[in-house]
Structures are given as C-alpha cells and as structure tokens.
Write a protein that holds these residues in place. Sequence first.
Motif, PDB file in Angstrom:
ATOM      1  N   ILE A  40       0.798  -1.293  -0.020  1.00 19.77           N
ATOM      2  CA  ILE A  40      -0.035  -0.044   0.141  1.00 19.77           C
ATOM      3  C   ILE A  40       0.729   1.318   0.142  1.00 19.77           C
ATOM      4  N   GLU A  41       2.157   1.068   0.521  1.00 22.44           N
ATOM      5  CA  GLU A  41       2.999   2.292   0.597  1.00 22.44           C
ATOM      6  C   GLU A  41       3.320   2.797  -0.596  1.00 22.44           C
ATOM      7  N   PHE A  47       0.777   5.092  -2.080  1.00 18.49           N
ATOM      8  CA  PHE A  47       0.911   6.399  -1.291  1.00 18.49           C
ATOM      9  C   PHE A  47       2.003   6.942  -1.899  1.00 18.49           C
ATOM     10  N   GLY A  48       3.124   6.413  -2.074  1.00 21.87           N
ATOM     11  CA  GLY A  48       4.392   6.994  -2.729  1.00 21.87           C
ATOM     12  C   GLY A  48       4.116   7.671  -4.035  1.00 21.87           C
ATOM     13  N   LEU A  95       1.530   8.783  -4.660  1.00 13.38           N
ATOM     14  CA  LEU A  95       0.456  10.049  -4.661  1.00 13.38           C
ATOM     15  C   LEU A  95       1.188  11.073  -3.848  1.00 13.38           C
ATOM     16  N   SER A  96       2.450  11.077  -3.370  1.00 11.43           N
ATOM     17  CA  SER A  96       3.274  11.837  -2.563  1.00 11.43           C
ATOM     18  C   SER A  96       3.799  13.066  -3.527  1.00 11.43           C
ATOM     19  N   ASP A  97       3.458  13.219  -4.550  1.00  9.22           N
ATOM     20  CA  ASP A  97       4.037  14.575  -5.203  1.00  9.22           C
ATOM     21  C   ASP A  97       2.899  15.216  -6.039  1.00  9.22           C
ATOM     22  N   SER A  98       3.069  16.579  -5.838  1.00  7.61           N
ATOM     23  CA  SER A  98       1.857  17.668  -6.060  1.00  7.61           C
ATOM     24  C   SER A  98       1.927  17.557  -7.703  1.00  7.61           C
ATOM     25  N   ILE A 157      -0.380  14.432  -8.474  1.00 11.92           N
ATOM     26  CA  ILE A 157      -1.604  14.661  -8.048  1.00 11.92           C
ATOM     27  C   ILE A 157      -2.428  15.493  -8.982  1.00 11.92           C
ATOM     28  N   ILE A 167      -2.919  12.993 -11.820  1.00 14.29           N
ATOM     29  CA  ILE A 167      -4.178  12.166 -11.503  1.00 14.29           C
ATOM     30  C   ILE A 167      -5.543  13.097 -11.713  1.00 14.29           C
ATOM     31  N   MET A 195      -6.056   2.899  -6.115  1.00 14.39           N
ATOM     32  CA  MET A 195      -6.477   4.070  -5.269  1.00 14.39           C
ATOM     33  C   MET A 195      -7.679   3.506  -4.503  1.00 14.39           C
ATOM     34  N   ALA A 211      -6.204   1.778  -1.571  1.00 15.55           N
ATOM     35  CA  ALA A 211      -5.806   2.749  -0.847  1.00 15.55           C
ATOM     36  C   ALA A 211      -6.868   3.301   0.018  1.00 15.55           C
TER      37      ALA A 211
END
Lengths: 110, 110
Positions: free
Chosen positions: B8-9, B12-13, B15-18, B21, B24, B79, B82
């Motif tokens: 799952i990380e 999240f990784g 999704l961890s950058d603007s 995002i 997406i 997603m 998540a």
Amino acid sequence: MHPNNFGIEKTFGALSDSTRIAIIERLSRGEVSLSELSKPFAMSQTAVSKHVKILSDAGLVAVKKRGRTRFCELLPEPMQQAENWLMIYQKFWSERFNNLSTFLQQENSQ
Amino acid sequence: MHPNNFGIEKTFGALSDSTRIAIIERLSRGEVSLSELSKPFAMSQTAVSKHVKILSDAGLVAVKKRGRTRFCELLPEPMQQAENWLMIYQKFWSERFNNLSTFLQQENSQ
DNA sequence: TCTATAGTCAACTAAATGGTTTACTAAAAT
DNA sequence: ATTTTAGTAAACCATTTAGTTGACTATAGA
C-alpha cells in the motif's frame, strides 16, 4: 473537479513508507511510548523516532511528554481528508462505469 | 487488525508529489496524450514522462501507444485499495469515539 | 547518590528523488 | 524527400531520505 486538496501529497508522503505504515497500525491499537513502539523494528530507536517526527510534522500523530517518556497517538483528520480525496475519484469511476453501461445498454437496444 | 495492506505504501508514494496529484486530476477528466498532459507544467516533457512512469509502475496509470503518441489513462484499483485501507482507520476512529461517548454517558449517569 | 532508562541532537553515509540537457528513434505532415 | 512532432534514453546534478553511531540531557528507581 478541483477539490480541497491543498497539501494532500504531504499526507500521502507520510504514508509512503512501510515502517510508518506499521507505526500507524500499531498506534491504531492505542497510545504507545516511543521505546515500546521501537521494539518490533529492526532499526535503532533514533530511526523510529525520525519516522514519528515525519508523521507528526504531517499532522498524523501527536506526541505528548509524560515524565521522561513520550507517548504517541494517532490524529484522524489528515487521513480522513486523504480518504475523502480518494473517495471523489471512487465516485468519478463509478459514474463513468454507469455511463459506460448505460451506453452499452443503448447500443444493444438498437 | 492486519488488513490486506501489502504494498500500500507504493500507492501512497506515487501520490506523494504535487505534480503527480495534478496528473491524476487531469486524467480523471479523461485520457490524454503525454505531450498534451505536459503542457500545463513548468517542467520538461521528460520530467512529466518520468512522473507518468512512476504512476504506471505503481499501477495507477496505463499508457497505451497509438501511432507515435502515448495515451495515459487512470486505473482505479490501487487507489480503491488505498481508500479501503484508510476506511478501516475511519471505522476504528468512529468506534473509538462511540466507546468514548458511551463511557462519558455512563460516567454522567452515576 | 548512583545508575539505569527514555529520549534528543549532531555528524555522517548511501541510495533515491526530481529535475535538467543532449542525442536519439519513430511516425506524420508538407 | 524533408521536416516536424511525439516520445525515449542516458548522463548528469542537487536535494532529500532512511539509516547509522556517539555524545548528551533528563527523569526514575535502587
């Protein structure tokens, strides 16, 4: 669609590491001290402490001092916001799926 | 509580950058070519392409070639997983909140 | 009082990340 | 046939990340 997603990537960044996922899962069973929290991990307490700091900087965890020990506690809000953000896409996909099946039904009925 | 959270990380990784995002969000309005996708960003197409690769490595995006152009499409599954993971904690917190209010009611009724 | 426990801080390291540029291939358009 | 467009690949760079160790502070317990 431009939801309230300011800084959501900070929350996802905090969740992007398996050690921190494990910390979250541990904390979901209740408040723990840092040393207690560190025990299961094959790394120094300093390393775990750094992970906790990343989580607390991102607002996912609160640390409160009692005597010489620091207790860590989960804070629900950022993860709730992250879930909301993901839910918007969930809704989008199911709508798109509905549109697709509606389209296919119309095709078939002609 | 040990849910099905393998990897799952990784989601999240991704999704961890603007920038990712924003990618997406753009893709949620439909399939786009890489060059079209790159336009709004203040960085090279190579950089955007790398972000897309990170998303596709994490299984969040599919890239398919048509002629010389590559089209990017969102894949819902990671997603959704998540979101499910986050939902478990949502459930946990509301239960804890219920337990707390039950406890407080019992306290008050004595 | 002395010692063990809980934790931080600073300095260091290796690897990953986010970006660049330049050179290249493949397909489309003129 | 030539040129533009779409994209990749490789080399490079600066910053961040995930970890270490060693020295330190503060509290608790004997």
